[in-house]
Write a protein that holds these residues in place. Structure first.
Motif, short mmCIF file in Angstrom:
data_model
loop_
_atom_site.label_atom_id
_atom_site.label_comp_id
_atom_site.label_asym_id
_atom_site.label_seq_id
_atom_site.Cartn_x
_atom_site.Cartn_y
_atom_site.Cartn_z
N UNK A 183 0.77 -1.33 0.09
CA UNK A 183 0.09 0.01 0.02
C UNK A 183 1.04 1.28 -0.01
N UNK A 184 1.95 1.35 0.76
CA UNK A 184 2.83 2.36 0.79
C UNK A 184 3.61 2.70 -0.63
N UNK A 185 3.60 1.58 -1.39
CA UNK A 185 4.12 1.77 -2.69
C UNK A 185 3.33 2.72 -3.61
N UNK A 186 1.98 2.55 -3.31
CA UNK A 186 1.04 3.45 -3.92
C UNK A 186 1.07 5.09 -3.31
N UNK A 187 1.02 5.17 -1.82
CA UNK A 187 1.09 6.36 -1.35
C UNK A 187 2.12 7.10 -1.67
N UNK A 188 3.62 6.51 -2.06
CA UNK A 188 4.72 7.03 -2.10
C UNK A 188 4.75 7.60 -3.51
N UNK A 189 3.85 6.93 -4.32
CA UNK A 189 3.94 7.31 -5.99
C UNK A 189 5.00 6.26 -6.53
N UNK A 190 5.56 5.44 -5.81
CA UNK A 190 6.60 4.55 -6.40
C UNK A 190 5.88 3.60 -7.43
N UNK A 191 4.62 3.23 -7.20
CA UNK A 191 3.83 2.28 -8.07
C UNK A 191 2.45 2.95 -8.21
N UNK A 192 1.91 2.87 -9.23
CA UNK A 192 0.53 3.54 -9.53
C UNK A 192 -0.83 2.66 -9.29
N UNK A 193 -0.79 1.50 -9.11
CA UNK A 193 -1.83 0.86 -8.72
C UNK A 193 -1.35 -0.58 -8.14
N UNK A 194 -2.15 -0.99 -7.01
CA UNK A 194 -2.08 -2.30 -6.30
C UNK A 194 -3.31 -3.04 -6.56
N UNK A 195 -3.12 -4.48 -6.68
CA UNK A 195 -4.23 -5.00 -6.59
C UNK A 195 -4.19 -6.22 -5.38
N UNK A 196 -4.97 -5.85 -4.40
CA UNK A 196 -4.85 -6.73 -3.14
C UNK A 196 -6.15 -7.42 -2.44
N UNK A 197 -6.11 -8.29 -1.68
CA UNK A 197 -7.34 -8.79 -0.93
C UNK A 197 -7.58 -7.58 0.09
N UNK A 198 -8.85 -7.01 -0.02
CA UNK A 198 -9.15 -5.77 0.68
C UNK A 198 -9.18 -5.76 2.06
#
Length: 279
Positions: A183-198
């Motif tokens: 999730x922090x990958x998305x917050x930091x902008x290092x990745x644009x999307x995550x697909x995870x178990x809610x």
């Protein structure tokens, strides 16, 4: 006239009689199989939402909760529940063949997570945005991996995926991915999307300093060969196959405390779905 249950027990023992079923096991600790460090579900400090649910169940049964810790999710049913070290596993898939499962206490699904400011159009795995973004975070071995292959993005994400590994355990090299890190990958902008178990991501999405959005992935996905890839699942509690009495008690707790359980999950931020057969 109400008769003291301890007096009945003492009389039964002194006369060589069996203790009435209603009293047998009463007030014994409820031993819960619990992860020692699998947040947001459970940890040794009792900070996970499954810890809170266990306490709710214990209170409803008038039994003190005692935790039996495990560290490797691959073997914990075999090594704890099956061996009689604990009585109940709080979070298992409905119909898990290893155990008797209660009626589900919630249903949820895999989600797309992105930054609100990006306004990505993420309605399904067919969304054009998934073919344009540079990085997509996911956990190998989960349904998103199959769909990453189906949309042709798995190979170009392989090296990035290896960067996300949290650690390898000493036992048979169990590889762990920390949802908080993804999730922090998305917050930091290092990745644009995550697909995870809610349910695993909800706490960290809520806590993110960058506003994030979760979009439920539809449950109509198929691989290139036409085989369905499930995205929505129901979660139950599991007991040993020779313990139908405890199963019945847990089912009653789930029914009686449905509103409290739902409130606990909503406070956590878990995205909830209706059961397929619910009216």
């Amino acid at each position: 006239m109400q008769i003291n249950k301890f007096l009945i027990t003492a009389l039964c023992l002194s006369c060589g009689l069996a203790i009435p079923p209603a009293l047998a096991g009463q007030n014994k600790p409820l031993k819960v199989c619990a992860a020692e460090n699998e947040m947001p579900y459970s940890n040794k400090a009792g900070e996970g939402f499954e810890n809170k649910l266990a306490e709710l169940v214990g209170k409803a049964l008038d039994r003190k909760v005692e935790y039996v810790s495990w560290s490797d999710p691959r073997y914990y049913i075999r090594d704890t529940l099956d061996k009689g070290l604990c009585d109940v596993a709080i979070g298992v898939d409905k119909g898990d063949p290893r155990v008797l499962t209660t009626q589900p206490y919630y249903r949820s699904g895999y989600v797309f997570i992105s930054r609100e400011a990006d306004k990505l159009d993420l309605l399904s795995w067919d969304s054009a945005a998934l073919r344009k973004v540079k990085r997509i975070a996911f956990v190998p071995g989960t349904p998103p991996e199959a769909m990453m292959k189906a949309i042709g993005r798995y190979n170009d994400m392989f090296n990035y995926s290896q960067e996300l590994v949290g650690f390898k355990s000493a036992r048979n090299q169990y590889i762990k991915y920390e949802t908080s890190k993804l999730v922090s990958e998305i917050s930091s902008g290092h990745a644009e999307v995550a697909a995870l178990w809610g349910p695993s991501a909800a706490r960290y999405v809520k806590a993110s300093p960058t506003p994030l959005t979760m979009t439920m992935i539809p449950d109509d996905n198929v691989r290139a060969d036409g085989q369905k890839v499930g995205s929505h699942y129901s979660t139950s509690m599991g007991v040993r196959k020779n313990d139908p009495a405890l199963l019945a008690q847990l089912n009653k707790v789930i029914e009686d405390k449905r509103d409290e359980i739902t409130e606990l999950l909503e406070k956590e931020g878990v995205p909830l779905l209706a059961e397929p057969n619910a009216s």
